[in-house]
Motif scaffolding. Structure first.
Motif, PDB file in Angstrom:
ATOM      1  N   PHE A  37      50.220 -15.684  51.064  1.00 27.32           N
ATOM      2  CA  PHE A  37      48.890 -15.759  50.468  1.00 27.32           C
ATOM      3  C   PHE A  37      47.960 -14.728  51.094  1.00 27.32           C
ATOM      4  CE2 PHE A  37      44.628 -17.723  50.096  1.00 27.32           C
ATOM      5  CZ  PHE A  37      44.509 -17.592  48.728  1.00 27.32           C
ATOM      6  N   ALA A  38      48.098 -14.483  52.385  1.00 27.88           N
ATOM      7  CA  ALA A  38      47.279 -13.462  53.037  1.00 27.88           C
ATOM      8  C   ALA A  38      47.559 -12.083  52.448  1.00 27.88           C
ATOM      9  CB  ALA A  38      47.538 -13.464  54.543  1.00 27.88           C
ATOM     10  N   ILE A  39      48.808 -11.796  52.166  1.00 25.86           N
ATOM     11  CA  ILE A  39      49.155 -10.519  51.538  1.00 25.86           C
ATOM     12  C   ILE A  39      48.540 -10.430  50.148  1.00 25.86           C
ATOM     13  CG2 ILE A  39      51.081  -9.166  50.610  1.00 25.86           C
ATOM     14  CD1 ILE A  39      52.739 -10.207  53.006  1.00 25.86           C
ATOM     15  N   ALA A  40      48.570 -11.533  49.396  1.00 25.38           N
ATOM     16  CA  ALA A  40      47.979 -11.546  48.055  1.00 25.38           C
ATOM     17  C   ALA A  40      46.471 -11.330  48.124  1.00 25.38           C
ATOM     18  CB  ALA A  40      48.295 -12.857  47.353  1.00 25.38           C
ATOM     19  N   VAL A  41      45.819 -11.945  49.101  1.00 25.04           N
ATOM     20  CA  VAL A  41      44.372 -11.800  49.239  1.00 25.04           C
ATOM     21  C   VAL A  41      44.011 -10.367  49.629  1.00 25.04           C
ATOM     22  CG1 VAL A  41      42.402 -12.500  50.655  1.00 25.04           C
ATOM     23  CG2 VAL A  41      43.928 -14.208  49.721  1.00 25.04           C
ATOM     24  N   VAL A  42      44.747  -9.782  50.535  1.00 21.63           N
ATOM     25  CA  VAL A  42      44.466  -8.406  50.947  1.00 21.63           C
ATOM     26  C   VAL A  42      44.668  -7.454  49.770  1.00 21.63           C
ATOM     27  CG1 VAL A  42      45.305  -6.509  52.405  1.00 21.63           C
ATOM     28  CG2 VAL A  42      44.906  -8.752  53.387  1.00 21.63           C
ATOM     29  N   GLY A  43      45.728  -7.658  49.007  1.00 23.03           N
ATOM     30  CA  GLY A  43      45.957  -6.814  47.833  1.00 23.03           C
ATOM     31  C   GLY A  43      44.859  -6.972  46.803  1.00 23.03           C
ATOM     32  N   GLY A  44      44.420  -8.208  46.574  1.00 25.81           N
ATOM     33  CA  GLY A  44      43.335  -8.446  45.631  1.00 25.81           C
ATOM     34  C   GLY A  44      42.024  -7.826  46.098  1.00 25.81           C
ATOM     35  N   ALA A  45      41.744  -7.945  47.383  1.00 27.26           N
ATOM     36  CA  ALA A  45      40.510  -7.361  47.921  1.00 27.26           C
ATOM     37  C   ALA A  45      40.525  -5.836  47.817  1.00 27.26           C
ATOM     38  CB  ALA A  45      40.320  -7.789  49.372  1.00 27.26           C
TER      39      ALA A  45
END
Length: 90
Positions: free
Chosen positions: A32-40
């Motif tokens: 989820f952290a990877i998904a959030v960083v990619g989204g940001a």
């Protein structure tokens, strides 16, 4: 003497099963952290490109803003889908 190791076997199996739950939660958090960083990063690039496009062509600012908001909503929905998957899998 042979009964002592035989009795210890189920406890180690239960501890191993309990350990996998913690590892699943850790993996879900990292994913989820990877998904959030990619989204940001995607949202930052969209915002920067929209500002640059509006500065170059002020007449098209309304269309650029509409497309920017649509893109931001789609990126945010992908991050929310990742959050739902994290909750389902853990």
């Amino acid at each position: 003497m042979s009964a002592v190791p035989a009795l210890a076997q189920p406890e180690s199996a239960a501890a191993a099963a309990n350990n996998t739950v913690g590892l699943k939660a850790l993996a879900a958090g990292i994913g989820f952290a990877i998904a959030v960083v990619g989204g940001a990063l995607g949202q930052a690039r969209i915002g920067a490109a929209a500002c640059e496009g509006a500065a170059r062509n002020p007449g098209a600012a309304a269309k650029i803003q509409t497309m920017m908001i649509l893109g931001l909503a789609l990126i945010e929905s992908l991050v929310l889908f990742a959050l739902v998957i994290v909750f389902i899998k853990t």
